[in-house]
Design an enzyme around this catalytic site. Structure first.
Site, PDB file in Angstrom:
ATOM      1  N   GLY A   1       0.846  -1.188   0.000  1.00  0.00           N
ATOM      2  CA  GLY A   1       0.000   0.000   0.000  1.00  0.00           C
ATOM      3  C   GLY A   1       0.874   1.228   0.000  1.00  0.00           C
TER       4      GLY A   1
ATOM      5  N   CYS B   1       5.348  -6.067   1.456  1.00  0.00           N
ATOM      6  CA  CYS B   1       5.697  -4.645   1.392  1.00  0.00           C
ATOM      7  C   CYS B   1       5.046  -3.885   2.557  1.00  0.00           C
ATOM      8  CB  CYS B   1       5.320  -4.096   0.026  1.00  0.00           C
ATOM      9  SG  CYS B   1       6.227  -2.609  -0.356  1.00  0.00           S
ATOM     10  N   TYR B   2       4.058  -3.024   2.303  1.00  0.00           N
ATOM     11  CA  TYR B   2       3.448  -2.312   3.438  1.00  0.00           C
ATOM     12  C   TYR B   2       2.891  -3.303   4.462  1.00  0.00           C
ATOM     13  CZ  TYR B   2       0.635   0.737   6.326  1.00  0.00           C
ATOM     14  OH  TYR B   2       0.112   1.399   7.398  1.00  0.00           O
TER      15      TYR B   2
ATOM     16  N   HIS C   1       7.681  -7.914  -4.128  1.00  0.00           N
ATOM     17  CA  HIS C   1       6.342  -8.322  -4.575  1.00  0.00           C
ATOM     18  C   HIS C   1       6.362  -9.679  -5.272  1.00  0.00           C
ATOM     19  CE1 HIS C   1       4.211  -4.585  -3.642  1.00  0.00           C
ATOM     20  NE2 HIS C   1       5.395  -4.030  -3.831  1.00  0.00           N
TER      21      HIS C   1
ATOM     22  N   GLU D   1       3.831 -11.250  -6.308  1.00  0.00           N
ATOM     23  CA  GLU D   1       2.677 -11.391  -7.200  1.00  0.00           C
ATOM     24  C   GLU D   1       2.928 -10.906  -8.620  1.00  0.00           C
ATOM     25  OE1 GLU D   1       3.109  -9.358  -4.720  1.00  0.00           O
ATOM     26  OE2 GLU D   1       2.080  -7.438  -4.920  1.00  0.00           O
TER      27      GLU D   1
ATOM     28  N   ASP E   1     -18.821 -12.945 -20.712  1.00  0.00           N
ATOM     29  CA  ASP E   1     -19.405 -13.076 -19.368  1.00  0.00           C
ATOM     30  C   ASP E   1     -20.887 -13.430 -19.422  1.00  0.00           C
ATOM     31  OD1 ASP E   1     -16.913 -12.320 -18.607  1.00  0.00           O
ATOM     32  OD2 ASP E   1     -17.448 -10.241 -18.178  1.00  0.00           O
TER      33      ASP E   1
ATOM     34  N   LYS F   1     -11.607 -13.201 -14.668  1.00  0.00           N
ATOM     35  CA  LYS F   1     -11.883 -13.475 -16.086  1.00  0.00           C
ATOM     36  C   LYS F   1     -11.345 -14.847 -16.543  1.00  0.00           C
ATOM     37  CE  LYS F   1     -13.566 -11.564 -19.853  1.00  0.00           C
ATOM     38  NZ  LYS F   1     -14.772 -10.720 -19.940  1.00  0.00           N
TER      39      LYS F   1
END
Ligand code: XMP
Length: 519
Positions: A54, A81-82, A166, A168, A224, A366
């Site tokens: 963040g 991180c944060y 990170h 991710e 969708d 998705k």
């Protein structure tokens, strides 16, 4: 209930990415704003917590903090991180501004045996201002980098971990493995979030919700709404009536493809409304992009209302809402963002209609929607199609939208798509530093004419712009570096095969400053 991980969002631009990475491990997870009431988070019965990064600093007043129920739960915690800094600060360690902000690639080395990090050197992605100066009691340093002597920490007994980098993002190649170790090895979450289990649960939920009542669905031609309709069809069979409004604004062959897929392959009861003339009438003389969107949205709602009345006003309506829509609509700053384009969902809910919504894709990303669609029996080409704007080709047919101009555009677009498909570039792949292929590629018909020469004849005809971009999130995008030979072939085919087009240009602007669509 599947085993789950709760992710607390401290305002990171990567929060959704963390959730997607966990789902890729076939483990269910949900993303919550960090200050969500504990009952809501604990209702998930999580096996562990991930605290996102963040923008804040733990020392600024009113900065987000770690809610007490997390540390009281005795469950594993991974702070990123944060998230790591807040964990450190709360547990009595020291966080301080680093002399240099660290942003970009870095090498970290695992310095103590631990269950989270692969051994040896790791290429990682850093993005932080503050850093950890000393660990809280019970923690040891697990990894160091040149700039961050404390790049990863862990309290192996309490199963608390912190990463300064990170895991991710794709710039941390072993990030997926690190998250797998946390989620599967440390939290012991079962990897049971598969297309089959998603479908099984969803079918049960839909049947419980609607009982024997009739259900209505509006199929737009998009991925969708098609997958949501297929899911509800599987659950309630003949109770479902799907309405497909053919606006005349879809790509070549698409309207037929949707009908074949839903009606013939899945056996859904599909009411096809041929509204092409109505839309063309409504769009006559309209050239302003926002006006086009308004006209199309309104016309769609009117026709849909009429169909619903004719079908006896069913109580339930299927919506193809997906998880990013749900997460984004709970983000606090949304209303302040400037409106660049009104991305209303054509095919969406008429605002004043009294329906109860059935939203079978509400918790799916998705990629999961696509896998579920395939598992339900929808064709591969339909479910893996590139995104397409709700107002359809109207916003790619610059100037006035007429049947003749739409025909030109459809043909040019089909040539581009088929050439990209043959070249294997119609999907995007993420390399180590580069994005390959195209996330979205289409033709745009321009309202300008230019002079050309064909045979010995002078021509004065319209131009087509080709737009092809690479992007992961569609918020920012770069123009795709397509091979020149391929561009030459596409341009040549368009000019030769599309009557009334004598010039092709390639759009080389990124987003920002341009947007992906031209209108
Ligand atoms: P832009 O053009 O704003 O588009 O860079 C970002 C993504 O959104 C799609 N898009 C739309 N989708 N209704 C939609 O459902 C719309 O009105 C609309 N306009 C743009 C666009 O295709 C791209 O994927």
């Amino acid at each position: 209930m599947p085993d789950a991980i709760a992710i607390l969002d401290f305002g990171s631009q990567y929060a959704q990415l963390i959730a997607r990475r966990v789902r890729e491990l076939q483990v269910y997870c949900e993303l919550f704003p960090w200050d969500t009431p504990s009952e809501r988070v604990l209702a998930l019965d999580p096996k562990g917590f991930i605290l996102s990064g963040g923008p804040a600093s733990v020392y600024t007043p009113d900065s987000p903090f770690i809610p007490v129920y997390i540390l009281g739960s005795n469950l594993p915690v991974l702070g990123i991180c944060y998230g790591m800094q807040a964990l450190t600060h709360t547990l009595g360690g020291k966080v301080a501004p680093s002399a240099r902000r660290e942003y970009g690639p870095a090498q970290v080395r695992s310095v103590a045996p631990n269950p989270l990090l692969p051994e040896g050197e790791l290429a990682v992605w850093m993005s932080h201002g503050d850093r950890i100066e000393s660990c809280p009691t019970g923690f040891t340093v697990l990894a160091s980098s040149q700039n961050s002597p404390i790049a990863a920490i862990g309290d192996l007994e309490r199963r608390y971990f912190g990463l300064q980098f990170h895991p991710e993002v794709h710039h941390t190649p072993q990030g997926g493995e690190i998250l797998r170790r946390f989620v599967v090895d440390i939290c012991q979450a079962r990897q049971d979030w598969t297309a089959e289990s998603i479908i099984a649960q969803s079918l049960q939920r839909i049947c419980q919700q609607v009982g024997p009542e009739p259900v209505l669905s509006a199929v737009s031609g998009g991925v969708d709404s098609s997958v949501a309709t297929a899911m509800v069809q599987r659950a309630v069979g003949e109770q479902l009536v799907a309405v497909f409004i053919d606006t005349g604004l879809l790509r070549l062959g698409e309207a037929a493809q949707v009908q074949v897929a839903l009606q013939d392959a899945l056996g859904a009861e599909l009411v096809v409304v041929d509204a092409v003339d109505q839309f063309m009438q409504a769009l006559k003389g309209v050239t302003d992009p926002e006006q086009k969107r308004r006209v199309i949205g309104e016309r769609f709602i009117r026709i849909f209302e009429q169909q619903a009345r004719q079908l006896g006003q069913p109580r339930y309506l299927v919506q193809g809402t997906i998880y990013p829509d749900v997460v984004e609509s709970s983000a606090p700053d949304r209303s302040k963002a400037q409106r660049i384009k009104s991305h209303h969902n054509v095919g969406g809910l008429p605002p004043d209609m009294q329906f109860e919504l059935v939203e079978p894709l509400r918790y799916l990303f998705k990629d999961e929607v696509r896998r579920v669609g395939e598992a339900l029996g929808l064709p591969h080409e339909l479910v893996w199609r590139q995104p397409f704007p709700g107002p359809g080709l109207a916003v790619r047919c610059l100037g006035e939208v007429t049947p003749a101009r739409l025909d030109k555009l459809r043909l040019a677009d089909a040539i581009l798509t088929s050439e990209l498909h043959s070249a294997g570039l119609l999907h995007m792949q993420v390399g180590e530093d580069e994005l390959y292929g195209t996330a979205q590629a289409f033709a745009v018909l321009l309202p300008v004419r230019s002079v050309g020469v064909m045979g010995d004849q002078r021509t004065y005809q319209e131009a087509v712009a080709l737009r092809a971009v690479t992007t992961q999130d569609f918020m920012t995008a770069d123009w795709a570096r397509l091979p020149h030979e391929l561009l030459a072939k596409i341009a040549n085919r368009i000019v030769n095969e599309v009557p009334g087009v004598n010039r092709v240009v390639y759009d080389i602007t990124s987003k920002p400053p341009a947007t992906i669509e031209w209108e």
